[in-house]
Motif scaffolding. Structure first.
Motif, PDB file in Angstrom:
ATOM      1  N   SER A 161      68.163  61.115  -0.043  1.00 12.71           N
ATOM      2  CA  SER A 161      67.207  60.030   0.144  1.00 12.71           C
ATOM      3  C   SER A 161      67.524  59.154   1.351  1.00 12.71           C
ATOM      4  CB  SER A 161      67.141  59.185  -1.134  1.00 12.71           C
ATOM      5  OG  SER A 161      68.427  58.704  -1.494  1.00 12.71           O
ATOM      6  N   HIS A 201      57.688  60.887  -0.287  1.00 14.53           N
ATOM      7  CA  HIS A 201      58.604  60.065   0.514  1.00 14.53           C
ATOM      8  C   HIS A 201      58.054  58.656   0.718  1.00 14.53           C
ATOM      9  CE1 HIS A 201      56.093  61.104   4.135  1.00 14.53           C
ATOM     10  NE2 HIS A 201      55.982  62.254   3.498  1.00 14.53           N
ATOM     11  N   LEU A 202      57.797  57.986  -0.400  1.00 11.89           N
ATOM     12  CA  LEU A 202      57.373  56.591  -0.459  1.00 11.89           C
ATOM     13  C   LEU A 202      55.984  56.353   0.111  1.00 11.89           C
ATOM     14  CD1 LEU A 202      60.655  54.577   0.297  1.00 11.89           C
ATOM     15  CD2 LEU A 202      59.827  55.519  -1.853  1.00 11.89           C
ATOM     16  N   SER A 203      55.806  56.495   1.421  1.00 12.79           N
ATOM     17  CA  SER A 203      54.511  56.174   2.029  1.00 12.79           C
ATOM     18  C   SER A 203      53.503  57.301   1.927  1.00 12.79           C
ATOM     19  CB  SER A 203      54.693  55.797   3.503  1.00 12.79           C
ATOM     20  OG  SER A 203      55.075  56.938   4.263  1.00 12.79           O
ATOM     21  N   ASN A 230      55.226  53.252  -2.519  1.00 12.39           N
ATOM     22  CA  ASN A 230      56.494  53.825  -2.970  1.00 12.39           C
ATOM     23  C   ASN A 230      56.294  55.028  -3.896  1.00 12.39           C
ATOM     24  OD1 ASN A 230      57.901  51.760  -1.583  1.00 12.39           O
ATOM     25  ND2 ASN A 230      57.677  50.394  -3.337  1.00 12.39           N
ATOM     26  N   CYS A 232      56.890  58.392  -5.697  1.00 12.19           N
ATOM     27  CA  CYS A 232      58.192  58.936  -6.118  1.00 12.19           C
ATOM     28  C   CYS A 232      58.058  60.327  -6.727  1.00 12.19           C
ATOM     29  CB  CYS A 232      58.870  57.976  -7.087  1.00 12.19           C
ATOM     30  SG  CYS A 232      59.429  56.440  -6.321  1.00 12.19           S
ATOM     31  N   SER A 246      55.483  56.127  -9.201  1.00 13.64           N
ATOM     32  CA  SER A 246      55.805  55.207  -8.105  1.00 13.64           C
ATOM     33  C   SER A 246      56.904  54.227  -8.501  1.00 13.64           C
ATOM     34  CB  SER A 246      54.556  54.425  -7.672  1.00 13.64           C
ATOM     35  OG  SER A 246      54.075  53.635  -8.755  1.00 13.64           O
ATOM     36  N   TYR A 247      57.462  53.575  -7.494  1.00 14.54           N
ATOM     37  CA  TYR A 247      58.566  52.619  -7.677  1.00 14.54           C
ATOM     38  C   TYR A 247      58.095  51.207  -7.340  1.00 14.54           C
ATOM     39  CZ  TYR A 247      62.915  50.116  -6.591  1.00 14.54           C
ATOM     40  OH  TYR A 247      63.921  49.183  -6.542  1.00 14.54           O
TER      41      TYR A 247
END
Length: 356
Positions: A161, A201-203, A230, A232, A246-247
């Motif tokens: 990560s 990858h988040l975006s 975010n 995930c 998501s985070y």
């Protein structure tokens, strides 16, 4: 627990954390909780297997009666310190269910990749590579690894990560056999039967060819109405859809999407907006066996030929007037590229030579 817009075609297994202190729950298609397992800490991923619940929060836990029974600690990388590790970010957060029923785990801080039985016995264990491209070690141990997934060909994909990389390892030889540069925190990845690799990858969620080219991308910025952020965990459904978690994207007013299902064409079938769990890092449909193609089916989908012989033939063709090089070379070169995809997927194992 939140606002469900649209109707999933199966219940959802949710790994959530926030005000509740970390929990796993089964969300019915009507948006109501069927059962929940509480006190799960900083939970990143959960799976159901033969009625058993497995989840990771720095350690790996098993619950034989989800929603009723007590969690049993089955793997602790540093015995006795799991409560402290929830603050430092060390330990196990990424794991996967293997076809043989065992568990694949990725350990932050130590960088070990391990295959375990469902009772926590180590079957095999070796050190991977979480370093940056320049070889420097990521100082924040919590960002050495995120999720890890087995491919249909027996290799292991590991999200490094902090380094913004996805690496692939052959567990039989422990060799690294592939690498993809993502450019930001890589959380989850899986291998498609066609040899492409899908990464959250988040975006965004990006699909990479074996050569590293982006062939498809779903970006948060392209869908402002969903208020995404975010991205995930990703579940690859047999129909080609993705279920995404998501985070830290939840909100009390239920306006921010924390989980959704996405078609290959980019259509969102349903969305869930949590109102009391800001984080839902993985959400899985539970009516299906674990994600990923069957080994034999995946192998059958890939035609394999002898690339070395094809390259020699191309060289001979280029210097021989009896061959129409301009006409046939592009097709042969395309087959060579496809063979490289299979070689990566098989972890460098011996390929079958066939007539072309």
């Amino acid at each position: 627990p939140g606002v469900l817009t649209g109707t999933p075609d199966a219940p959802l297994l949710v790994s959530a954390s926030g005000k509740t202190g970390g929990r796993v729950y089964l969300l019915g298609t009507d948006g109501r909780i069927v059962w929940e397992q509480t006190d799960c800490g900083n939970i990143h991923r959960a799976f159901l297997s033969n009625g058993r619940l497995f989840y990771a929060n720095g350690c790996l836990w098993r619950v034989d009666e989800p929603g009723k029974g007590k969690a049993t600690l089955i793997y602790d990388p540093a015995p006795g310190a799991h409560r402290e590790r929830s603050k430092t970010g060390e330990g196990v957060y990424g794991f996967d269910l293997l076809e043989n029923g065992n568990l694949l785990v990725a350990e932050n801080a130590t960088d070990f990749l391990s295959e375990l039985t469902q009772d926590g016995k180590v079957v095999r264990r070796f050190k991977g590579n979480a370093a940056w491209l320049d070889g420097k070690t990521q100082k924040d141990v919590h960002h050495h690894y995120r999720m890890c997934r087995a491919t249909a060909f027996g290799t292991w994909l590991v999200c490094c990560s902090g380094a913004g990389l996805v690496r692939e390892f052959n567990p039989r030889t422990t060799a690294q056999v592939g690498q993809w540069k993502i450019g930001e925190l890589a959380f989850d990845a899986y291998r498609k039967p066609n040899g492409n690799t899908v990464v959250s990858h988040l975006s965004a969620i990006s699909e990479f060819s074996p050569a590293g080219r982006v062939v498809r991308r779903f970006a948060c910025a392209d869908h402002p109405d969903l208020k995404l952020g975010n991205l995930c965990g990703i579940q690859d459904r047999p129909n080609g859809n993705l279920v995404v978690g998501s985070y830290r994207n939840g909100s009390q007013d239920g306006t921010r999407t924390t989980a959704f299902e996405l078609t290959p064409e980019g259509k969102v079938l349903w969305r869930f907006a949590s109102t009391n769990d800001v984080t839902m890092m993985t959400v899985w449909m539970v009516d299906e066996a674990r994600a990923g193609a069957d080994v034999r089916a995946a192998r059958e989908q890939m035609r394999v030929f002898n690339a070395a012989a094809a390259r020699r033939f191309l060289a001979d063709m280029k210097g021989n007037a009896k061959y129409d090089y301009a006409r046939y070379a592009p097709a042969i070169e395309a087959l060579i590229e496809k063979e490289q995809a299979v070689r990566v997927a098989l972890g460098g194992s011996q390929l079958v030579a066939t007539e072309t």
